[in-house]
Design an enzyme around this catalytic site. Structure first.
Site, PDB file in Angstrom:
ATOM      1  N   HIS A  53       0.816  -1.076  -0.308  1.00  0.00           N
ATOM      2  CA  HIS A  53      -0.008  -0.106  -0.105  1.00  0.00           C
ATOM      3  C   HIS A  53       0.971   1.007   0.762  1.00  0.00           C
ATOM      4  O   HIS A  53       2.209   1.045  -0.149  1.00  0.00           O
ATOM      5  CB  HIS A  53      -0.786  -0.027   1.015  1.00  0.00           C
ATOM      6  CG  HIS A  53      -0.223   0.262   3.014  1.00  0.00           C
ATOM      7  ND1 HIS A  53       0.546  -0.939   3.212  1.00  0.00           N
ATOM      8  CD2 HIS A  53      -0.404   1.000   3.745  1.00  0.00           C
ATOM      9  CE1 HIS A  53       0.834  -0.360   4.001  1.00  0.00           C
ATOM     10  NE2 HIS A  53       0.645   0.629   4.189  1.00  0.00           N
ATOM     11  N   HIS A  55       1.327   4.107   1.716  1.00  0.00           N
ATOM     12  CA  HIS A  55       2.287   4.602   2.814  1.00  0.00           C
ATOM     13  C   HIS A  55       3.597   4.733   2.690  1.00  0.00           C
ATOM     14  O   HIS A  55       4.044   3.601   2.620  1.00  0.00           O
ATOM     15  CB  HIS A  55       1.306   3.770   4.210  1.00  0.00           C
ATOM     16  CG  HIS A  55       0.290   4.790   4.892  1.00  0.00           C
ATOM     17  ND1 HIS A  55      -0.266   3.519   5.743  1.00  0.00           N
ATOM     18  CD2 HIS A  55      -0.557   5.335   4.838  1.00  0.00           C
ATOM     19  CE1 HIS A  55      -1.609   4.382   5.650  1.00  0.00           C
ATOM     20  NE2 HIS A  55      -1.739   5.211   5.055  1.00  0.00           N
ATOM     21  N   ASP A  57       6.031   4.617   4.656  1.00  0.00           N
ATOM     22  CA  ASP A  57       6.846   3.882   5.326  1.00  0.00           C
ATOM     23  C   ASP A  57       7.601   2.239   4.486  1.00  0.00           C
ATOM     24  O   ASP A  57       7.965   1.630   5.385  1.00  0.00           O
ATOM     25  CB  ASP A  57       6.504   3.270   7.146  1.00  0.00           C
ATOM     26  CG  ASP A  57       5.459   2.872   7.390  1.00  0.00           C
ATOM     27  OD1 ASP A  57       4.691   3.476   6.390  1.00  0.00           O
ATOM     28  OD2 ASP A  57       4.967   2.065   7.700  1.00  0.00           O
ATOM     29  N   HIS A  58       6.018   2.029   3.389  1.00  0.00           N
ATOM     30  CA  HIS A  58       5.740   0.672   2.901  1.00  0.00           C
ATOM     31  C   HIS A  58       6.906   1.228   1.684  1.00  0.00           C
ATOM     32  O   HIS A  58       6.919  -0.276   0.392  1.00  0.00           O
ATOM     33  CB  HIS A  58       4.677   0.196   2.764  1.00  0.00           C
ATOM     34  CG  HIS A  58       4.163   0.429   4.008  1.00  0.00           C
ATOM     35  ND1 HIS A  58       3.949  -1.479   4.365  1.00  0.00           N
ATOM     36  CD2 HIS A  58       4.045   0.879   5.251  1.00  0.00           C
ATOM     37  CE1 HIS A  58       3.531  -1.731   5.439  1.00  0.00           C
ATOM     38  NE2 HIS A  58       3.106  -0.285   6.294  1.00  0.00           N
ATOM     39  N   HIS A 111      -7.141  -0.778   5.791  1.00  0.00           N
ATOM     40  CA  HIS A 111      -6.001   0.439   6.561  1.00  0.00           C
ATOM     41  C   HIS A 111      -5.528   1.704   5.181  1.00  0.00           C
ATOM     42  O   HIS A 111      -6.053   2.881   5.646  1.00  0.00           O
ATOM     43  CB  HIS A 111      -4.693  -0.450   6.589  1.00  0.00           C
ATOM     44  CG  HIS A 111      -3.813  -0.330   6.837  1.00  0.00           C
ATOM     45  ND1 HIS A 111      -3.603   0.515   7.869  1.00  0.00           N
ATOM     46  CD2 HIS A 111      -2.612   0.227   6.392  1.00  0.00           C
ATOM     47  CE1 HIS A 111      -2.495   1.196   8.485  1.00  0.00           C
ATOM     48  NE2 HIS A 111      -2.167   1.121   7.187  1.00  0.00           N
ATOM     49  N   ASP A 131       0.209  -3.549   6.032  1.00  0.00           N
ATOM     50  CA  ASP A 131      -0.463  -3.343   7.170  1.00  0.00           C
ATOM     51  C   ASP A 131      -2.208  -4.063   7.889  1.00  0.00           C
ATOM     52  O   ASP A 131      -3.016  -2.886   8.116  1.00  0.00           O
ATOM     53  CB  ASP A 131      -1.051  -2.076   7.806  1.00  0.00           C
ATOM     54  CG  ASP A 131       0.626  -1.498   7.264  1.00  0.00           C
ATOM     55  OD1 ASP A 131       1.341  -2.248   7.909  1.00  0.00           O
ATOM     56  OD2 ASP A 131       0.993  -0.484   7.899  1.00  0.00           O
ATOM     57  N   HIS A 169       5.127  -5.185  10.616  1.00  0.00           N
ATOM     58  CA  HIS A 169       5.476  -4.613  12.169  1.00  0.00           C
ATOM     59  C   HIS A 169       5.327  -4.999  13.380  1.00  0.00           C
ATOM     60  O   HIS A 169       4.846  -6.059  13.349  1.00  0.00           O
ATOM     61  CB  HIS A 169       4.434  -3.360  12.156  1.00  0.00           C
ATOM     62  CG  HIS A 169       4.152  -1.721  11.474  1.00  0.00           C
ATOM     63  ND1 HIS A 169       4.904  -1.337  11.701  1.00  0.00           N
ATOM     64  CD2 HIS A 169       3.656  -1.741  10.297  1.00  0.00           C
ATOM     65  CE1 HIS A 169       5.013  -0.160  10.897  1.00  0.00           C
ATOM     66  NE2 HIS A 169       3.856  -0.155   9.735  1.00  0.00           N
TER      67      HIS A 169
END
Ligand SMILES: [Zn+2]
Length: 257
Positions: A53, A55, A57-58, A111, A131, A169
């Site tokens: 996805h 975001h 941090d991905h 999410h 996530d 995570h």
């Protein structure tokens, strides 16, 4: 022989790297530097990038990796991620012949609106779910509806019980704290807490988890279980009955926990 290795990034992210000692695939590279260092250290050649996805941090390391490696970057068709070269969605097959692995794409909105997961069944059942599902928990609902997230988790729970689940995570210990509040009599959960604490004391990942374990300990996969229903009803003082409503109330409870 495939190795699946967690490259640590940021505070609690894992950039999962699947390799056969020659070629490597990375999942959700939020940053490029530790990936490049690992590839150099292990003398691996990157052959593909998988993104679940949008975001940062991905996705944050994707562009930099593509500047160094001429590889396909797969990601959700239903999200805008400029650095993706191969948009995919539910039912698409990704044949990574360098590592002899064939992934099926699953849409798992909730999410984020276009979140996807990658599932392979040979040589073993493995799932990279970003996530969406965590050990003992699930992702926050930022863009989708609770109903969508519930359906996405139900879809994942229909995979084979021995599926190894690679989440992005390391949230297991804090998720267990909440799970014990809503499912205090669950002895498997108590056992998991002891095991997970031991691992984290030695800075060892608690992942992957398995679907079988999650069905036994993860309250978000147990919304049809009487003990969870009773605790949610007690908390909300509402007469909720169907599992999707229990899920919604449980997710809201966790948000403010
Ligand atoms: Zn996210």
């Amino acid at each position: 022989m495939l190795t699946i290795y967690p490259i640590h990034a940021f505070k609690d992210n894992y950039i999962w790297t699947i390799h056969n000692q020659q070629y490597a695939v990375v999942v959700d590279p939020g940053t490029a530097t530790p990936v490049i260092e690992y590839l150099e250290l292990e003398k691996l050649q990157l052959c593909a990038i998988l993104i679940t996805h949008h975001h940062s941090d991905h996705t944050g390391g994707n562009q930099e990796l593509l500047e160094s490696f001429d590889v396909p970057a797969f990601g959700p068709r239903n999200e805008f991620i400029p650095s993706i070269t191969h948009p995919v969605r539910e039912g698409d097959q990704i044949n990574l012949h360098e590592i002899s692995l064939n992934f099926t794409v699953l849409d798992t909105p909730g999410h984020t609106q276009g979140h996807i997961a990658y599932y392979a069944s040979n040589p073993m059942n493995i799932l990279f779910c970003g996530d969406t599902l965590f050990s003992c928990g699930c992702g926050r609902i930022f863009e989708g509806s609770p109903q969508q997230m519930y359906q996405s988790l139900q879809k994942l729970s229909r995979l084979p019980d021995d599926t190894l689940i690679y989440c992005t995570h390391e949230y297991t210990l804090s998720n267990i704290r909440f799970a014990r509040t809503v499912d205090p009599e669950n002895s498997k959960l108590a056992e998991l807490e002891i095991a997970a604490r031991k691992l984290r004391n030695n800075i060892i990942p608690t992942l992957p988890t398995t679907l079988m374990l999650e069905k036994a300990v993860n309250p978000f996969l147990r919304c049809d279980q009487q003990e969870i229903i009773d605790h949610v009803k007690n908390k909300t003082k509402q007469s909720l009955t169907d599992p999707a409503s229990i899920f919604t109330a449980l997710r809201e409870w966790k948000n403010s926990y």
